[in-house]
Motif scaffolding. Structure first.
Motif, PDB file in Angstrom:
ATOM      1  N   VAL A  39       0.838  -1.203   0.000  1.00 34.47           N
ATOM      2  CA  VAL A  39       0.000   0.000   0.000  1.00 34.47           C
ATOM      3  C   VAL A  39       0.873   1.254   0.000  1.00 34.47           C
ATOM      4  O   VAL A  39       0.605   2.218  -0.730  1.00 34.47           O
ATOM      5  CB  VAL A  39      -0.959  -0.014   1.207  1.00 34.47           C
ATOM      6  N   GLU A  40       1.927   1.250   0.804  1.00 34.37           N
ATOM      7  CA  GLU A  40       2.804   2.420   0.853  1.00 34.37           C
ATOM      8  C   GLU A  40       3.544   2.611  -0.468  1.00 34.37           C
ATOM      9  O   GLU A  40       3.745   3.745  -0.921  1.00 34.37           O
ATOM     10  CB  GLU A  40       3.797   2.286   2.006  1.00 34.37           C
ATOM     11  N   ALA A  41       3.944   1.512  -1.106  1.00 36.05           N
ATOM     12  CA  ALA A  41       4.621   1.619  -2.398  1.00 36.05           C
ATOM     13  C   ALA A  41       3.670   2.181  -3.452  1.00 36.05           C
ATOM     14  O   ALA A  41       4.047   3.033  -4.267  1.00 36.05           O
ATOM     15  CB  ALA A  41       5.141   0.250  -2.828  1.00 36.05           C
ATOM     16  N   LEU A  42       2.434   1.732  -3.429  1.00 36.31           N
ATOM     17  CA  LEU A  42       1.447   2.241  -4.380  1.00 36.31           C
ATOM     18  C   LEU A  42       1.114   3.704  -4.100  1.00 36.31           C
ATOM     19  O   LEU A  42       0.913   4.490  -5.034  1.00 36.31           O
ATOM     20  CB  LEU A  42       0.182   1.384  -4.325  1.00 36.31           C
ATOM     21  N   ARG A  43       1.084   4.074  -2.836  1.00 33.59           N
ATOM     22  CA  ARG A  43       0.862   5.478  -2.492  1.00 33.59           C
ATOM     23  C   ARG A  43       1.968   6.345  -3.105  1.00 33.59           C
ATOM     24  O   ARG A  43       1.706   7.408  -3.678  1.00 33.59           O
ATOM     25  CB  ARG A  43       0.831   5.655  -0.969  1.00 33.59           C
ATOM     26  N   ASP A  97      -3.775  18.074 -15.062  1.00 29.62           N
ATOM     27  CA  ASP A  97      -4.435  17.706 -13.817  1.00 29.62           C
ATOM     28  C   ASP A  97      -4.450  16.189 -13.702  1.00 29.62           C
ATOM     29  O   ASP A  97      -5.000  15.500 -14.568  1.00 29.62           O
ATOM     30  CB  ASP A  97      -5.858  18.263 -13.810  1.00 29.62           C
ATOM     31  N   VAL A  98      -3.855  15.653 -12.653  1.00 30.00           N
ATOM     32  CA  VAL A  98      -3.788  14.203 -12.488  1.00 30.00           C
ATOM     33  C   VAL A  98      -5.173  13.587 -12.389  1.00 30.00           C
ATOM     34  O   VAL A  98      -5.367  12.402 -12.688  1.00 30.00           O
ATOM     35  CB  VAL A  98      -2.938  13.849 -11.247  1.00 30.00           C
ATOM     36  N   ALA A  99      -6.166  14.373 -12.008  1.00 30.36           N
ATOM     37  CA  ALA A  99      -7.533  13.858 -11.904  1.00 30.36           C
ATOM     38  C   ALA A  99      -8.100  13.465 -13.263  1.00 30.36           C
ATOM     39  O   ALA A  99      -9.090  12.730 -13.336  1.00 30.36           O
ATOM     40  CB  ALA A  99      -8.436  14.887 -11.242  1.00 30.36           C
ATOM     41  N   GLU A 100      -7.479  13.939 -14.339  1.00 26.43           N
ATOM     42  CA  GLU A 100      -7.944  13.583 -15.680  1.00 26.43           C
ATOM     43  C   GLU A 100      -7.641  12.129 -16.026  1.00 26.43           C
ATOM     44  O   GLU A 100      -8.253  11.568 -16.929  1.00 26.43           O
ATOM     45  CB  GLU A 100      -7.288  14.490 -16.723  1.00 26.43           C
ATOM     46  N   VAL A 132       1.408   6.705  -6.905  1.00 26.33           N
ATOM     47  CA  VAL A 132       0.350   7.681  -7.198  1.00 26.33           C
ATOM     48  C   VAL A 132       0.865   9.097  -7.016  1.00 26.33           C
ATOM     49  O   VAL A 132       0.576  10.003  -7.818  1.00 26.33           O
ATOM     50  CB  VAL A 132      -0.891   7.415  -6.324  1.00 26.33           C
ATOM     51  N   GLU A 133       1.651   9.321  -5.985  1.00 21.35           N
ATOM     52  CA  GLU A 133       2.220  10.654  -5.754  1.00 21.35           C
ATOM     53  C   GLU A 133       3.166  11.048  -6.879  1.00 21.35           C
ATOM     54  O   GLU A 133       3.175  12.201  -7.332  1.00 21.35           O
ATOM     55  CB  GLU A 133       2.935  10.678  -4.407  1.00 21.35           C
ATOM     56  N   ARG A 134       3.971  10.091  -7.360  1.00 21.30           N
ATOM     57  CA  ARG A 134       4.902  10.398  -8.457  1.00 21.30           C
ATOM     58  C   ARG A 134       4.150  10.664  -9.755  1.00 21.30           C
ATOM     59  O   ARG A 134       4.566  11.507 -10.563  1.00 21.30           O
ATOM     60  CB  ARG A 134       5.900   9.262  -8.629  1.00 21.30           C
ATOM     61  N   LEU A 135       3.041   9.977  -9.954  1.00 22.20           N
ATOM     62  CA  LEU A 135       2.210  10.279 -11.121  1.00 22.20           C
ATOM     63  C   LEU A 135       1.683  11.704 -11.035  1.00 22.20           C
ATOM     64  O   LEU A 135       1.684  12.444 -12.026  1.00 22.20           O
ATOM     65  CB  LEU A 135       1.045   9.293 -11.210  1.00 22.20           C
ATOM     66  N   GLY A 136       1.229  12.097  -9.862  1.00 16.11           N
ATOM     67  CA  GLY A 136       0.741  13.464  -9.681  1.00 16.11           C
ATOM     68  C   GLY A 136       1.816  14.488  -9.965  1.00 16.11           C
ATOM     69  O   GLY A 136       1.558  15.529 -10.586  1.00 16.11           O
TER      70      GLY A 136
END
Length: 297
Positions: A206-210, A226-229, A213-217
């Motif tokens: 879970v922490e690795a996936l978090r 906008d990462v939400a796209e 996601v942060e690096r994608l943002g």
């Protein structure tokens, strides 16, 4: 959150047609298949081509999105792939998502007689592959001379049913891949951190996936997007939980809820295949398909 499935291309179509139709009846958002020439423990077992399988699946379904998880440059060229994808998008009425990644070592990487690429060359090829494929799927005629891939007046009329082109779901964990997802993707795909698969814990995963996601943002912010796209897609079966998340409805709902909180918008589970790494109880699997999202609220 959406729930989708992967149906490996291991079934003769006399059997496979019923599985793809059943996936639609169960309400899955999408059904994907692996785009390999063979794969791991299935090396000496039946294995069919991804794009012909998806074309056949399009003929027996009406609503189900169809796609690859994932296509790579290992044995594909952007010019011929674009033509096949445009045809598939047309046959399916605009229901295709192209999952695309850099690929890895193994059978696909050497089957054409080439030496395995270094990690740098693989990343370089992937960047050029995605850029040219984007042009081929959005322009009527393309000429481009690249280091690895070129096109000379490649015609792709009438183009995709989806406009400006079919969706890209870019598989990436490293910085270069993340930047490609931010620039070209309508979705981002991950299987988690492969270093944790054998000996890691669910908490570590879970922490690795978090962090992913942060690096994608960050990549999206640097690219002015906008990462939400982007949809965030988790292909299950490769985190420390492996396929035990399909042991019960309650376990899956807990898993999906945890990953929804990380920002994932789509969870993909493997259609059960007995005597394989993807073995699961079919009845439990179908219960998850029909009830899990309702339990998430």
């Amino acid at each position: 959150m959406r729930l989708s499935t992967v149906i490996l291309p291991v079934h003769r179509w006399s059997e496979g047609r019923h599985i793809w139709r059943r996936a639609e009846d169960l309400g899955f958002h999408a059904a994907y298949t692996y785009d390999h020439l063979s794969w791991r423990s299935f090396r000496d077992r039946p294995w069919f081509g991804a794009l012909p399988t998806l074309t056949a699946a399009a003929s027996v379904t009406d609503r189900l999105r169809l796609g690859t998880l994932v296509t790579s440059p290992n044995f594909r060229h952007p010019v011929t792939l674009a033509k096949e994808l445009i045809s598939l998008d047309d046959v399916s009425g605009g229901r295709v998502t192209l999952g695309i990644g850099a690929g890895g070592n193994g059978f696909d990487a050497t089957v054409l007689g080439q030496e395995p690429w270094t990690p740098k060359e693989r990343a370089d090829r992937f960047a050029e592959f995605v850029r040219l494929l984007d042009r081929l799927l959005t322009e009527d005629a393309v000429t481009e001379s690249g280091t690895f891939y070129s096109a000379d007046e490649a015609r792709n009329i009438p183009g995709c049913v989806q406009r400006p082109r079919l969706s890209f779901a870019v598989a990436a964990t490293g910085p270069r891949g993340m930047r490609l997802a931010a620039r070209y993707g309508q979705a981002w795909v991950t299987t988690g951190d492969p270093k944790l698969y054998e000996t890691g814990t669910a908490v570590q995963s879970v922490e690795a996936l978090r962090g992913q996601v942060e690096r994608l943002g960050k990549a999206c912010a640097e690219g002015g997007r906008d990462v939400a796209e982007l949809d965030k897609v988790l292909l299950t079966g490769f985190t420390p939980e492996k396929n035990t998340v399909l042991d019960s409805l309650e376990r899956f709902v807990d898993f999906a809820g945890t990953h929804r909180e990380l920002g994932f918008t789509e969870i993909v589970v493997h259609w059960p295949i007995q005597d394989s790494d993807f073995a699961a109880d079919q009845a439990v699997f179908e219960t998850i398909a029909t009830e899990a999202l309702g339990r998430l609220g």
